[in-house]
Structures are given as structure tokens and as C-alpha cells.
Design an enzyme around this catalytic site. Sequence first.
Site, short mmCIF file in Angstrom:
data_model
loop_
_atom_site.label_atom_id
_atom_site.label_comp_id
_atom_site.label_asym_id
_atom_site.label_seq_id
_atom_site.Cartn_x
_atom_site.Cartn_y
_atom_site.Cartn_z
N GLU A 156 21.52 22.51 185.49
CA GLU A 156 22.84 21.89 185.45
C GLU A 156 23.69 22.36 184.28
O GLU A 156 24.05 21.56 183.40
CB GLU A 156 22.71 20.36 185.43
CG GLU A 156 22.12 19.80 186.71
CD GLU A 156 22.18 18.29 186.79
OE1 GLU A 156 22.29 17.63 185.76
OE2 GLU A 156 22.12 17.77 187.93
N GLU A 309 18.32 18.39 194.20
CA GLU A 309 17.89 17.08 193.69
C GLU A 309 18.62 15.98 194.44
O GLU A 309 19.80 16.13 194.77
CB GLU A 309 18.25 16.91 192.20
CG GLU A 309 17.50 17.76 191.24
CD GLU A 309 17.93 17.47 189.79
OE1 GLU A 309 18.41 16.36 189.49
OE2 GLU A 309 17.80 18.39 188.96
C1 GAL Z 1 19.97 15.44 187.09
C2 GAL Z 1 19.09 16.32 186.21
C3 GAL Z 1 17.64 15.90 186.29
C4 GAL Z 1 17.52 14.41 186.11
C5 GAL Z 1 18.38 13.71 187.14
C6 GAL Z 1 18.32 12.22 187.09
O1 GAL Z 1 21.31 15.53 186.76
O2 GAL Z 1 19.18 17.66 186.61
O3 GAL Z 1 16.91 16.58 185.28
O4 GAL Z 1 17.92 14.06 184.83
O5 GAL Z 1 19.72 14.09 186.95
O6 GAL Z 1 19.12 11.64 188.08
#
Ligand code: GAL
Length: 682
Positions: A156, A309
Site C-alpha cells: 500500500e 485484501e
Molecule cells: C491494509 C493493510 C494490511 C492491514 C489491513 C487491515 O490496509 O495493507 O496490512 O493493515 O489494512 O485492515
Amino acid sequence: MENKRLENLFQKMRHGADYNYEQWLDSPEILADDFRLMKQSHSNVMSIGIFSWAMLEPEDGHYDFSWLDRLMDELAANDIGAILATPSAAPPAWLSQKYPETRRMNVLGHREPHKGRQNFCFTSPVYREKVNQINRQLAERYQNHPALLLWHVSNEYGGVQCHCELCYEAFRTWLKNRYGDLNTLNHAWWTTFWSHRYTAWDQIEPVDVSTHGLMLDWQRFTSDQALDFYKAEIVPLRQITPAIPITTNFMRPDVALDYWRFAEHVDVISWDSYPRWHQTDDVVTGMETAFYHDLHRSYKQGLPFLLMESTPSVTNWQGISRVKKPGAHKLTSLQAIAHGSNSVQYFQWRQSRGAWEKFHGAVVSHLNSSDTRVFRDVTQIGESLEKLSAILPSTNKASVAVIYDYENEWALNNAQIPRTLGKKYQITCQHHYAPFWQQGITVDVINARTDLSKYKIVIAPMLYLMGKGLPERIEAFVQAGGVFVTTYVSGMVDDSDLAFLNGYPPALRRTLGLYSEEIDALTDEQQGVLELCEGNDLNLAGSYSFHEYAELIHPETATMIAAYGSEFYAGYPAITVNNYGNGKAYYIAARTDDELLADFYKSLARAENINGALSVDLPKGVTAQVRETENQRFVFLMNFTDQLQMVDLGEAHFTDQLTGSPAADEVTLYPYDIRILSAPIP
Ligand code: GAL
């Protein structure tokens, strides 16, 4: 698959999660459970090593890959692909201590302490060198490892701003390349205003929000600098593992990066999606999420993306985060597939025991059990994805595009216009997108540099910044038969954020057939009325409301579709159309209610023969999205309401892709239900 590098990755629909193996090295029983549960949940990829620099290089130049060797071997043995990260998103403490210049500097000139993550300077040569070294080690060590499927570069990236001297130097060099000399820069930024003229490059400091051109260029530079860092990061990966594809996980577009430029340098788009389900209206949340999926698909047209994710249950950072209602996990996960993803992945596989994210949702919670609602939901997705291989090579084909442009957004954010409160650019783009989503019409979300010629309808809400060549491209699009729609607060400034003189740029003025004279701003409490003109070209009738912005325009060759019905400008044009060349250009001069947009775009789609996924009207809150190959269509029918909904499929005969049985003529959708229907294309 056009891109050879992606063949392996897209052999199957991918299912998996971020896996922090290194947090459990002293608990072999947990690690053994992990691989067992991964198989049980039908997972076939894991993103690994994302935040493990301190474990891979415990001291400067001393590497320890023993645990990662074991992890890679275990993954391979279980036929699970490794999405192997480069660890640059979180430097170890020793690095920040030994090389303080790698730490970011804030606007007051203070170095940030070592804390959190994503806390480094993108310009620092030492940081780049240290990243290059560890990335080289990773690539050399695992280049032939059977588990290695995809590089996950960093994590990110954001357009975070560092105010150190190195960044300022780089910014000034960037400016010299753009403007050549200070006179040109002073003119572009209109620095005679408030005596801001620069007489030496080192006077330029990007801290002055009153100089719009400066701030816009600083934003462009910080985005370019993050990309430059990324490009440096991938050098050893490309050299040593040319056949392994590369991605970096994108986010929703509020992070000050021009992802369109990044997209040119990744093999596959991936993104992290965290909608706020069950907090407001899930239909609106469903539509917004669809918009972002379509945006990510549009970055690389014709290619699938990855949902890198998503949470299998709750987040820990949203302030309020509700657990998913029955059905919602399946609906929201497969929604990504509907819009062009070839994966469903989660943050995180297992909840960590301590620190910031210990209570973030995970496939495996602290209960360490597969007998949980979340684990069962996740397993169901894994099983479903295995039945969807036929969808892998399909694409989403759009003949409608909404322009949502980053540079425009950056310029608009700084703009001091009659209504600076609640400009809502991104949301406005979504309001213009929503009617198509509701009708099941595929939309690409593009930027202002994208080629327009493949679309029938292009919608550009609030396109305040019209960069060089854009008005001419819009004109050519309309002349060739395209339909262009734009709104209030468009065509106001050029690439340098300088206002256009004599009204719109000539090509735009000819295309729209009008010019704009004033913008009225309404307060939050005020509303106006607009009335559709009789016999208008879209057959719309009645009256609608407007709020917040009302522009006073003068048609030259355009004709009126609606007029204001209130304020002293009652009777003035509020919506116009200009027949131009073989196409049409519409202008919506006021911020209208959603009903107007729904009716307007429904009528426009009909007039342009653009059909939804199904030939029937969908109930409110139900959408249908289509992916297709040359000979098969897949219709994803999704119910974002908590009500039972019936959809009549009309004449079409579909097979239910998940059960393999013929679909009933009338489909019953339970609350938060999704059905994937397929039919051959004759
Ligand atoms: C994302 C990040 C992850 C984790 C996640 C939690 O933005 O890439 O490492 O922190 O959020 O929701």
C-alpha cells in the site's frame, strides 16, 4: 492470456490471505494447524513476508532466510502459491537508527521517529540501496522455487509527503524538467499574486496552499516519486525473475497517488477493499464498492485483477465495524469476481497475538478453530471459486465510461470556488455511475487520459481541470458519434490550474454549444426546482430538485432539456443537449437529486441501445453484472438488500454456475444473496 507472465497465476481462481508465519516461529503446533486449515478452507495462495524485514535481516547485511525457506517449502508441499512480498513497507528499527536520513521529515522540518510502518522517505538513496539489496537476495534465493507465483511489492504505497532536503531537491529538479526556467514557472503558477514570485529555485517550498499551481505540482511530484521508488524496487525482480509477474496492492483512491501511472508498471492490478457493510445503506455501499472494483479493473483494460485484501469479518480501524450478516460474506466476496477479479483474498489468515491488529478479523481467530461462522463462510467461498474456473478467461465489456480523474481531484480539492464546502467530487462520480449499476449496465471508470473512442457514452462529472489536448479529444469523440455528458464546475482550469480566458477552451465550447457565466452556491438547507421542457430529446417529464451548485449557462447552439424552476434564474437552462457532428453533448448545470440522474441515464441508455445484463427491470438494490468469453456469458445477480427479491429472467435460459442445474425462470434471491448464471452466446 496475452500476458504470458500471468498464465500460472490465473490457472485457477485464487483464494487466500496475508499470512504472518514469522509471528509464530516458536509455536510449531500453530504452524501445523495453519497448513491443515488452509487446505480445509480451499485456499491456494498466501501473501507472505510483507512485514518481515526485521526477521529477514536482523542486523545490517546479515540475512536469515531459514524460516522463509521452510515456509516456501511448506507452501509448495501443500500446492499453495506464494505471493511473496518485498519488505520495504516496514523498515527494521536498526535501519532507522543507523540511517536516520531514511526517516520521513514532517512539514515543520522534524524527522519522524521510528514507529508504525510506511514511515520512510521515498527519495533517500540509502533506503533505496537497502531495499535493493534485500529484494535482490529474495529474488536470487527463490527465483526457481516452485511456490513463487507473484511478487507483492511493498504494501500500500501512498503519496505521503516528506519534507526533507533530498525530497525538496528532487522536487526542484522535477520542476526544472517541467518548466525549464523560473519565468515560465512563475507564469504557470501566477506567482505575482500576493508577491509570490520566485527568483531562485531553492526558494520553492511546497508548503503554500495559496499557490494552487505549486500544490498541484507537489502532489504530482510526490506521486511520481512514489512510482520512482517502486520502479527502483522492482529492478532486481525483473532482472532475476523475468517470468514472475509483479503487483503492488492499491487502495481506494484517497491516497494521493496517480494509480494510472503505476498501472503501466505492474503486470496485474491488485487492491485492498474494506467497505463499511451494514453501517449505512448496504445498497449504497454495494454501489460504491462496485465503482471501486470497476476502477481497478479499468486500470488495465481487458485483464482480470486480484482482490488482494478484504476482511473475512470485521476490521479494527473503522471506528465501528459490524460482523457480516448471513450471506454477506459470499455476496461481497463474489461481487469482486463479478466485476473482474480472479481472486478473493483476505487480511488476514490468522489473528496475531499482540499489537495493533490483534483483533482485526481473520480466517482463523484466537479460538484457533475451524468451527466458526467465519471459517465456514470462507470455506464456502473456496469451494465456490473451484467451480468458477470457466469464468477465468472472461472479461467485462463496457460501452459506458465515467471519468474520475486524480489530477482533477487534486486541483478541485484546493479550488476556492463559490461552494468550497462539500465539493464531493468522488461521490458525484459515483452518483453518475449508480444508475448504470442499478440497471446492470457495465461501466468502466477511467481517467481523463484514457482513449475515449471505444465507448458510446462518456460521463465527466465536475471535470474542473481540462488538460492539454483533452477538449480536442472530447470534440473528436462527439464528432465521431459519441455521447458526452458533463456538469457544473467543468472546464475551468488548465494543467497549471490557471483559469481559461474567454470561457471554455474553444473545442469544448463548440462541443457543448454553450458557455458558462456564473456559479451559484446553495447552502445545505436550500434547494431549488428544475422543470423538464416539453418534447425534450430524452422524453423526460416533470420536475426534480437541485442543491449545492447551480450554474448559469448560455446556450449558443445547444438546446434546452430542462430549465430552472426557482430562484431569479427560473426559466434559464439547467440541462442542455448539443447535436454535434455525429454525436451529442449534454450539460447538466446543477447538482440534481438522484431521481433525475436515474431517469436521465435510463433514458439515455435506451436511446443509445445500451442494454443491461438482463432484459428486465431489476428491483431496487439488485444488480446484475456480466463477464463474458467469446461463447459464454456469466451473469452475477446480486441482492444488496436485506429483503427477499424475485427476478424474472424473461426469455433467457440460464444454468446456475455453482449448482450446475438449470436456473428457474423466476429467481428467488434471499437477503444478501448472489446467483451466478451462465448461458452460451449463440
Ligand atoms: C491494509 C493493510 C494490511 C492491514 C489491513 C487491515 O490496509 O495493507 O496490512 O493493515 O489494512 O485492515
